[in-house]
Design a protein around this motif. Sequence first.
Motif, PDB file in Angstrom:
ATOM      1  N   LEU A  45       0.860  -1.268   0.001  1.00 24.05           N
ATOM      2  CA  LEU A  45       0.164  -0.070  -0.018  1.00 24.05           C
ATOM      3  C   LEU A  45       1.045   1.149   0.152  1.00 24.05           C
ATOM      4  CD1 LEU A  45      -2.945  -0.910   2.477  1.00 24.05           C
ATOM      5  CD2 LEU A  45      -3.014  -0.756   0.129  1.00 24.05           C
ATOM      6  N   GLU A  46       1.806   1.118   0.818  1.00 27.27           N
ATOM      7  CA  GLU A  46       2.852   2.281   0.723  1.00 27.27           C
ATOM      8  C   GLU A  46       3.609   2.638  -0.547  1.00 27.27           C
ATOM      9  OE1 GLU A  46       5.802   1.690   3.971  1.00 27.27           O
ATOM     10  OE2 GLU A  46       4.767   2.627   5.305  1.00 27.27           O
ATOM     11  N   VAL A  47       3.828   1.390  -1.301  1.00 26.31           N
ATOM     12  CA  VAL A  47       4.662   1.452  -2.598  1.00 26.31           C
ATOM     13  C   VAL A  47       3.359   1.967  -3.470  1.00 26.31           C
ATOM     14  CG1 VAL A  47       5.316   0.035  -4.435  1.00 26.31           C
ATOM     15  CG2 VAL A  47       6.027  -0.478  -2.205  1.00 26.31           C
ATOM     16  N   PHE A  48       2.284   1.903  -3.604  1.00 25.58           N
ATOM     17  CA  PHE A  48       1.320   2.100  -4.562  1.00 25.58           C
ATOM     18  C   PHE A  48       0.518   3.716  -4.038  1.00 25.58           C
ATOM     19  CE2 PHE A  48       1.842  -2.212  -5.608  1.00 25.58           C
ATOM     20  CZ  PHE A  48       2.222  -2.153  -7.126  1.00 25.58           C
ATOM     21  N   PHE A  49       0.316   3.826  -3.107  1.00 29.09           N
ATOM     22  CA  PHE A  49      -0.340   4.969  -2.588  1.00 29.09           C
ATOM     23  C   PHE A  49       0.370   5.711  -1.355  1.00 29.09           C
ATOM     24  CE2 PHE A  49      -3.081   1.481  -3.346  1.00 29.09           C
ATOM     25  CZ  PHE A  49      -3.858   1.915  -4.482  1.00 29.09           C
ATOM     26  N   PRO A  50       1.692   6.349  -1.707  1.00 30.24           N
ATOM     27  CA  PRO A  50       2.374   6.794  -0.691  1.00 30.24           C
ATOM     28  C   PRO A  50       1.908   8.026  -0.200  1.00 30.24           C
ATOM     29  CG  PRO A  50       3.531   7.069  -2.747  1.00 30.24           C
ATOM     30  CD  PRO A  50       2.350   6.181  -2.929  1.00 30.24           C
ATOM     31  N   LYS A  53       5.402  11.633  -1.337  1.00 32.04           N
ATOM     32  CA  LYS A  53       5.500  10.981  -2.739  1.00 32.04           C
ATOM     33  C   LYS A  53       7.051  10.706  -2.766  1.00 32.04           C
ATOM     34  CE  LYS A  53       1.170  11.260  -4.102  1.00 32.04           C
ATOM     35  NZ  LYS A  53       0.405  11.414  -2.790  1.00 32.04           N
ATOM     36  N   ASN A  54       7.749  11.780  -2.212  1.00 32.55           N
ATOM     37  CA  ASN A  54       9.213  11.699  -2.277  1.00 32.55           C
ATOM     38  C   ASN A  54      10.048  10.767  -1.516  1.00 32.55           C
ATOM     39  OD1 ASN A  54       8.674  13.049  -0.097  1.00 32.55           O
ATOM     40  ND2 ASN A  54      10.016  14.968  -0.551  1.00 32.55           N
ATOM     41  N   GLN A  55       9.197  10.097  -0.585  1.00 35.57           N
ATOM     42  CA  GLN A  55      10.022   9.064   0.213  1.00 35.57           C
ATOM     43  C   GLN A  55      10.283   7.473  -0.502  1.00 35.57           C
ATOM     44  OE1 GLN A  55       8.910   8.772   4.460  1.00 35.57           O
ATOM     45  NE2 GLN A  55       8.805   6.662   4.098  1.00 35.57           N
ATOM     46  N   PRO A  56      11.556   7.247  -0.606  1.00 40.03           N
ATOM     47  CA  PRO A  56      12.006   6.061  -1.276  1.00 40.03           C
ATOM     48  C   PRO A  56      11.106   4.872  -0.412  1.00 40.03           C
ATOM     49  CG  PRO A  56      14.020   7.367  -0.307  1.00 40.03           C
ATOM     50  CD  PRO A  56      12.807   7.930   0.299  1.00 40.03           C
ATOM     51  N   VAL A  57      10.873   4.038  -1.659  1.00 31.40           N
ATOM     52  CA  VAL A  57      10.109   2.644  -0.932  1.00 31.40           C
ATOM     53  C   VAL A  57      10.908   1.932  -0.098  1.00 31.40           C
ATOM     54  CG1 VAL A  57       9.424   0.445  -2.139  1.00 31.40           C
ATOM     55  CG2 VAL A  57       8.745   2.605  -3.564  1.00 31.40           C
ATOM     56  N   ILE A  58      12.299   1.741  -0.219  1.00 24.25           N
ATOM     57  CA  ILE A  58      13.179   1.264   0.791  1.00 24.25           C
ATOM     58  C   ILE A  58      13.751   2.441   1.298  1.00 24.25           C
ATOM     59  CG2 ILE A  58      15.093  -0.116   1.388  1.00 24.25           C
ATOM     60  CD1 ILE A  58      12.900  -1.651  -0.039  1.00 24.25           C
ATOM     61  N   ASN A 206       3.609   5.068   5.771  1.00 28.84           N
ATOM     62  CA  ASN A 206       3.519   6.258   4.720  1.00 28.84           C
ATOM     63  C   ASN A 206       2.421   6.374   3.990  1.00 28.84           C
ATOM     64  OD1 ASN A 206       4.236   8.593   3.188  1.00 28.84           O
ATOM     65  ND2 ASN A 206       5.529   7.226   2.002  1.00 28.84           N
ATOM     66  N   LEU A 207       1.188   6.185   4.768  1.00 28.40           N
ATOM     67  CA  LEU A 207      -0.185   6.251   4.166  1.00 28.40           C
ATOM     68  C   LEU A 207      -1.006   7.618   4.817  1.00 28.40           C
ATOM     69  CD1 LEU A 207      -1.028   2.368   4.389  1.00 28.40           C
ATOM     70  CD2 LEU A 207      -0.301   3.754   2.372  1.00 28.40           C
ATOM     71  N   TYR A 208      -1.823   7.930   3.937  1.00 26.61           N
ATOM     72  CA  TYR A 208      -3.035   9.237   4.530  1.00 26.61           C
ATOM     73  C   TYR A 208      -4.102   8.145   4.449  1.00 26.61           C
ATOM     74  CZ  TYR A 208      -5.815  13.156   4.805  1.00 26.61           C
ATOM     75  OH  TYR A 208      -6.621  14.058   5.135  1.00 26.61           O
ATOM     76  N   ILE A 209      -4.606   8.107   5.800  1.00 30.72           N
ATOM     77  CA  ILE A 209      -6.109   7.299   6.044  1.00 30.72           C
ATOM     78  C   ILE A 209      -6.710   8.453   6.614  1.00 30.72           C
ATOM     79  CG2 ILE A 209      -6.822   5.457   7.129  1.00 30.72           C
ATOM     80  CD1 ILE A 209      -4.137   4.184   7.404  1.00 30.72           C
ATOM     81  N   PRO A 210      -7.802   8.593   5.715  1.00 34.32           N
ATOM     82  CA  PRO A 210      -8.946   9.724   6.199  1.00 34.32           C
ATOM     83  C   PRO A 210      -9.845   8.970   7.037  1.00 34.32           C
ATOM     84  CG  PRO A 210      -9.271   9.228   3.766  1.00 34.32           C
ATOM     85  CD  PRO A 210      -8.163   8.312   4.290  1.00 34.32           C
TER      86      PRO A 210
END
Length: 296
Positions: A45-50, A53-58, A206-210
């Motif tokens: 989820l972090e990879v596809f919906f960060p 946005k600029n934070q590396p996946v690793i 690293n997700l935005y959860i409303p």
Amino acid sequence: MEKYIKAISDGYYGYWNYLVNEILNPSWHNYFYWLIGASFVIWLLEVFFPWRKNQPVIREHFWLDIFYLFWNYFLFSLVAYNALSMVAVEAFNDFLGLFGITNTVAIKIDQLPVWVQLFIIFIVRDFMQWAIHMMYHHVGWMWEFHKVHHSTREMGFAALLRYHWMENILYRTLEYIPLAMIGVGITDFFIVHIFTLVVGQLGHSNLYIPLGPLRYIINGPQMHLWHHAKELPESHPNGFNYGISLSLWDFIFKTNYWPSDDENLPVGLPDEEHYPEDFIGQNLAPFQRIFGKKKG
Ligand SMILES: [Zn+2]
Ligand SMILES: [Zn+2]
């Protein structure tokens, strides 16, 4: 003393068998595979919906945190938790025995339906964890141990599991005391542990959860990011947002601070720039600082 040793050895003997069994037999009732599965799904989820946005996946120290995840699991997973709990309960009963109190069960909940008991266990534990977490921020030597968790400078799901093993000891012993006092009839809190794990990983992700109005009840990543803020406001010099799964306690006891949803809020230790960045260094740092301080 003997009974303490017996409680520990019984607990750990059971623990070893449990670990081997757990890894060899994947099933729905298996914490090891839930830990791997939940981590993987939340990472995807972090990879596809960060959110950032600029934070590396690793991200920075990703592998260190993955190591912590397994370390903390193997050292103190559910059955080790039972061993410690048994010791805590023996010690607590002995302590009360000094005052002539032999029955610690204040209210018995073991006659209630299982789901009601699980709900009560979840609420009681979460409240205890909120209180213990607040102590970690206010008591000097406890803060030294808790710094390991706050040393992360980029948030992601695995940051949840970066914490010093001493934290396990304090949480696992203290949180059990009220559970012993309410005479819990079930010993299997599996679903409570899994729920706490998933909410905790999401809270660090690293997700935005409303969450909408649920944000006053459940702890999400936007609120917990503030808990990790590098700069603390003058109004809350020791910290805020101590909730683990529930944010409710912070709103009730006014320990909340959440001025905005700022995904780029700098996180890390408020009082220092150069904390050890390796596993051994982080494990030794609290002891060196606590005992070093005493000398000076
Ligand atoms: Zn904290
Ligand atoms: Zn945290």
